[in-house]
Design a protein around this motif. Structure first.
Motif, PDB file in Angstrom:
ATOM      1  N   SER A 233     -18.555  -7.088  -6.993  1.00  0.00           N
ATOM      2  CA  SER A 233     -17.525  -6.144  -7.181  1.00  0.00           C
ATOM      3  C   SER A 233     -17.929  -4.990  -6.312  1.00  0.00           C
ATOM      4  O   SER A 233     -19.009  -4.295  -6.460  1.00  0.00           O
ATOM      5  N   PRO A 234     -16.954  -4.411  -5.388  1.00  0.00           N
ATOM      6  CA  PRO A 234     -15.641  -4.706  -5.289  1.00  0.00           C
ATOM      7  C   PRO A 234     -15.441  -6.082  -4.537  1.00  0.00           C
ATOM      8  O   PRO A 234     -16.536  -6.520  -3.979  1.00  0.00           O
ATOM      9  N   CYS A 235     -14.184  -6.448  -4.603  1.00  0.00           N
ATOM     10  CA  CYS A 235     -13.853  -7.687  -3.504  1.00  0.00           C
ATOM     11  C   CYS A 235     -13.577  -7.318  -2.254  1.00  0.00           C
ATOM     12  O   CYS A 235     -12.664  -6.465  -2.102  1.00  0.00           O
ATOM     13  N   PRO A 236     -14.388  -7.544  -1.222  1.00  0.00           N
ATOM     14  CA  PRO A 236     -14.365  -7.238   0.033  1.00  0.00           C
ATOM     15  C   PRO A 236     -12.876  -7.433   0.775  1.00  0.00           C
ATOM     16  O   PRO A 236     -12.635  -6.782   1.653  1.00  0.00           O
ATOM     17  N   TYR A 237     -12.224  -8.234   0.281  1.00  0.00           N
ATOM     18  CA  TYR A 237     -10.694  -8.638   0.924  1.00  0.00           C
ATOM     19  C   TYR A 237      -9.772  -8.065   0.490  1.00  0.00           C
ATOM     20  O   TYR A 237      -8.548  -8.125   1.176  1.00  0.00           O
ATOM     21  N   VAL A 238      -9.563  -7.224  -0.548  1.00  0.00           N
ATOM     22  CA  VAL A 238      -8.781  -6.496  -1.035  1.00  0.00           C
ATOM     23  C   VAL A 238      -8.580  -4.970  -0.312  1.00  0.00           C
ATOM     24  O   VAL A 238      -9.432  -3.952  -0.953  1.00  0.00           O
ATOM     25  N   ASN A 239      -7.641  -4.662   0.653  1.00  0.00           N
ATOM     26  CA  ASN A 239      -7.474  -3.361   1.173  1.00  0.00           C
ATOM     27  C   ASN A 239      -6.561  -2.746   0.555  1.00  0.00           C
ATOM     28  O   ASN A 239      -5.812  -3.362  -0.507  1.00  0.00           O
ATOM     29  N   THR A 240      -5.989  -1.382   0.719  1.00  0.00           N
ATOM     30  CA  THR A 240      -5.084  -0.863  -0.133  1.00  0.00           C
ATOM     31  C   THR A 240      -3.771  -1.601   0.123  1.00  0.00           C
ATOM     32  O   THR A 240      -2.959  -1.618  -1.021  1.00  0.00           O
ATOM     33  N   GLU A 241      -3.364  -2.126   1.182  1.00  0.00           N
ATOM     34  CA  GLU A 241      -1.991  -2.575   1.237  1.00  0.00           C
ATOM     35  C   GLU A 241      -1.901  -3.892   0.517  1.00  0.00           C
ATOM     36  O   GLU A 241      -1.013  -4.073  -0.508  1.00  0.00           O
ATOM     37  N   ILE A 242      -3.088  -4.784   0.391  1.00  0.00           N
ATOM     38  CA  ILE A 242      -3.048  -6.003  -0.571  1.00  0.00           C
ATOM     39  C   ILE A 242      -3.250  -5.607  -2.002  1.00  0.00           C
ATOM     40  O   ILE A 242      -2.363  -6.293  -2.725  1.00  0.00           O
ATOM     41  N   TYR A 243      -3.988  -4.565  -2.434  1.00  0.00           N
ATOM     42  CA  TYR A 243      -3.842  -4.003  -3.757  1.00  0.00           C
ATOM     43  C   TYR A 243      -2.400  -3.561  -4.285  1.00  0.00           C
ATOM     44  O   TYR A 243      -2.136  -4.157  -5.135  1.00  0.00           O
ATOM     45  N   ARG A 244      -1.793  -2.906  -3.164  1.00  0.00           N
ATOM     46  CA  ARG A 244      -0.335  -2.396  -3.775  1.00  0.00           C
ATOM     47  C   ARG A 244       0.270  -3.722  -3.932  1.00  0.00           C
ATOM     48  O   ARG A 244       1.454  -4.068  -4.752  1.00  0.00           O
ATOM     49  N   ARG A 245       0.310  -4.698  -3.077  1.00  0.00           N
ATOM     50  CA  ARG A 245       1.115  -5.869  -3.048  1.00  0.00           C
ATOM     51  C   ARG A 245       0.829  -6.780  -4.444  1.00  0.00           C
ATOM     52  O   ARG A 245       1.844  -7.488  -4.819  1.00  0.00           O
ATOM     53  N   ILE A 246      -0.450  -6.652  -4.608  1.00  0.00           N
ATOM     54  CA  ILE A 246      -0.792  -7.408  -5.861  1.00  0.00           C
ATOM     55  C   ILE A 246      -0.144  -6.861  -7.221  1.00  0.00           C
ATOM     56  O   ILE A 246       0.238  -7.473  -8.067  1.00  0.00           O
ATOM     57  N   ILE A 247      -0.209  -5.622  -7.264  1.00  0.00           N
ATOM     58  CA  ILE A 247       0.384  -4.729  -8.340  1.00  0.00           C
ATOM     59  C   ILE A 247       1.832  -5.061  -8.395  1.00  0.00           C
ATOM     60  O   ILE A 247       2.428  -5.391  -9.449  1.00  0.00           O
ATOM     61  N   ASP A 248       2.475  -4.910  -7.059  1.00  0.00           N
ATOM     62  CA  ASP A 248       3.971  -4.953  -7.201  1.00  0.00           C
ATOM     63  C   ASP A 248       4.640  -6.021  -7.238  1.00  0.00           C
ATOM     64  O   ASP A 248       5.827  -6.343  -7.856  1.00  0.00           O
TER      65      ASP A 248
END
Ligand code: AMP
Ligand code: GLY
Length: 419
Positions: A233-248
């Motif tokens: 942790s953290p996961c190196p593949y999750v950038n801000t854009e991916i993070y936002r898409r996962i949440i939304d």
């Protein structure tokens, strides 16, 4: 407060370890626990005996129960406790169906336009054979048992024959009994596999820090799938854009969809995701903490976990915001040789004394007898540490592992390498 943790593995040891640090907590019980959970008092009740667990909680006046594994959740442990006015963290049975039934989860995602692989649900072999032979999904194709199968019910099939074998195993040979009454056939999604965990009170979400599991048994992501051989942790593949898409596109619609369908979801929602070319897509939902992901996550949590768990039960207070250590964490699983296939138990574990203070060892499958530890499961120990960098955390963990030994001990040497 008196807290009861239900479960027996490394995830539950991490929960015990974190919960006992809360200034609110006087005592932690664990049912059934393992030999290494020295911080807690063990209670000899298996996780599926939900009525006995509720009897125990009532008798001991337990203030909060936290459930690790999915089986008691799918059996309705939360409903049983709530019926008796006992406080418990986790989803009710109808909400736990998100993990307990892949058919429910897939159809739910379709209803709420949550990105997931295209699929069919079948109940008989001939129907499945027709779909596989039509080449509708191409190859590889993924065949999944509907019900809980201890992580063994999903088959990624490279060829038509492999797919037919999987269908035969589930439907004709009844390998998973009732869990195989319905089968999901779905399109294979290429990409990077990650997991994403949130805690929710049914309406609001508290995302946990990201983490990455290492599911295959051997280095280089080779060999059979396991429950998880290590996590970072953290996961190196999750950038801000991916993070936002996962949440939304995934987490929020899942939580609001469950509420809308009268299945208010409280507890941990842990989504297994594939990061594909067209964005994150759901492989599966789990209704509990990941193991060993939660060990990597909890190591970095600076806030009181009990406040968060109680918040999920009572409704989060607006100011509740977990504080996380910025330092990355690494968890390496020490397994019995042969795991996830058959393995021997009862091997003496040496070298657990005199490990550095900044290395934490969570016990996953051990027994304690006459002052010695012995192996008692496939995944035996989780060696964990944080570092200024991921590689510093790795170095600490692997240096500690050098000191630990049991016969036929197996672990991956590449947890977090190249990340
Ligand atoms: P599941 O039981 O759904 O978590 O599946 C077990 C494992 O199979 C996952 O961790 C993935 O590695 C793989 N898997 C499941 N579904 C798919 C899919 N549609 N595409 C690619 N890999 C998959
Ligand atoms: N590490 C995978 C799981 O907890 O399901």
């Amino acid at each position: 407060m008196k807290v009861l943790v239900v479960g027996a593995g490394g995830r539950e040891h991490a929960l015990v370890w974190k919960i006992i640090q809360s200034p609110k907590v006087e005592k932690v019980y664990v049912a059934p626990g393992n030999g290494g959970m020295k911080e807690a008092e063990r209670v000899n009740i298996p996780v599926h005996e939900i009525v006995s667990l509720a009897d125990f909680a009532e008798k001991e006046k337990i203030d909060l129960t936290v459930v690790g594994p999915e089986v008691p959740l799918s059996l309705g442990i939360v409903d049983e406790f709530k019926k008796r006015g006992l406080k418990i963290f986790g989803p009710e049975k109808i909400a736990a169906e998100l993990e307990a039934s892949k058919v429910f989860a897939k159809e739910f995602m379709k209803r709420h336009v949550i990105p997931t692989a295209e699929f069919d649900v079948i109940t008989d072999y001939v129907e499945g054979e027709k779909i596989v032979k039509s080449g509708k999904y191409g190859f590889p194709v993924v065949i999944k048992t509907d019900g809980l199968a201890a992580g063994k019910g999903s088959f990624v099939c490279e060829t038509q024959q492999e797919a037919l074998n999987a269908l035969d195993l589930i439907i004709n040979k009844r390998k998973f009994a009732l869990a195989g009454d319905r089968v999901v056939i779905e399109k294979f999604l290429p990409g990077k596999e990650i997991s994403f965990t949130v805690i929710t009170d049914g309406t609001n979400i508290l995302p946990m820090v990201t983490s990455l599991d290492h599911k295959r048994a051997f280095d280089g992501n080779k060999g059979p799938n396991t429950g998880g051989m290590g996590a970072i942790s953290p996961c190196p593949y999750v950038n801000t854009e991916i993070y936002r898409r996962i949440i939304d596109t995934i987490i929020k619609p899942a939580i609001s969809g469950m509420l809308y369908e009268g299945r208010k979801f409280t507890g941990v929602l842990y989504a297994g995701l594939m990061l594909t070319e067209v964005g994150p897509m759901v492989l599966e939902f789990n209704v509990r903490f990941g193991d060993p992901e939660s060990q990597a996550i909890l190591l970095r949590l600076e806030s009181d976990l009990v406040d968060i768990l109680e918040g999920a039960i009572n409704g989060f207070s607006p100011g509740l915001k977990p504080v996380w250590d910025k330092k990355p964490s690494v968890v390496v699983v020490l397994a019995s040789g042969g795991y996830p296939g058959s393995y021997e138990k009862g091997k003496e574990i040496k070298g657990l004394d005199n490990l550095p203070d900044d290395v934490v060892v969570f016990h996953a499958g051990t027994e304690y007898k006459d002052g010695k530890y012995f192996t008692a499961g496939g995944r035996v120990l989780n060696v964990a540490a944080k570092g200024e960098t991921l590689s510093e955390a790795r170095e600490k963990v692997y240096a500690a592992i050098e000191k630990i030994h049991f016969d036929k001990m197996h672990f991956r040497r590449d947890i977090g390498v190249g990340k």
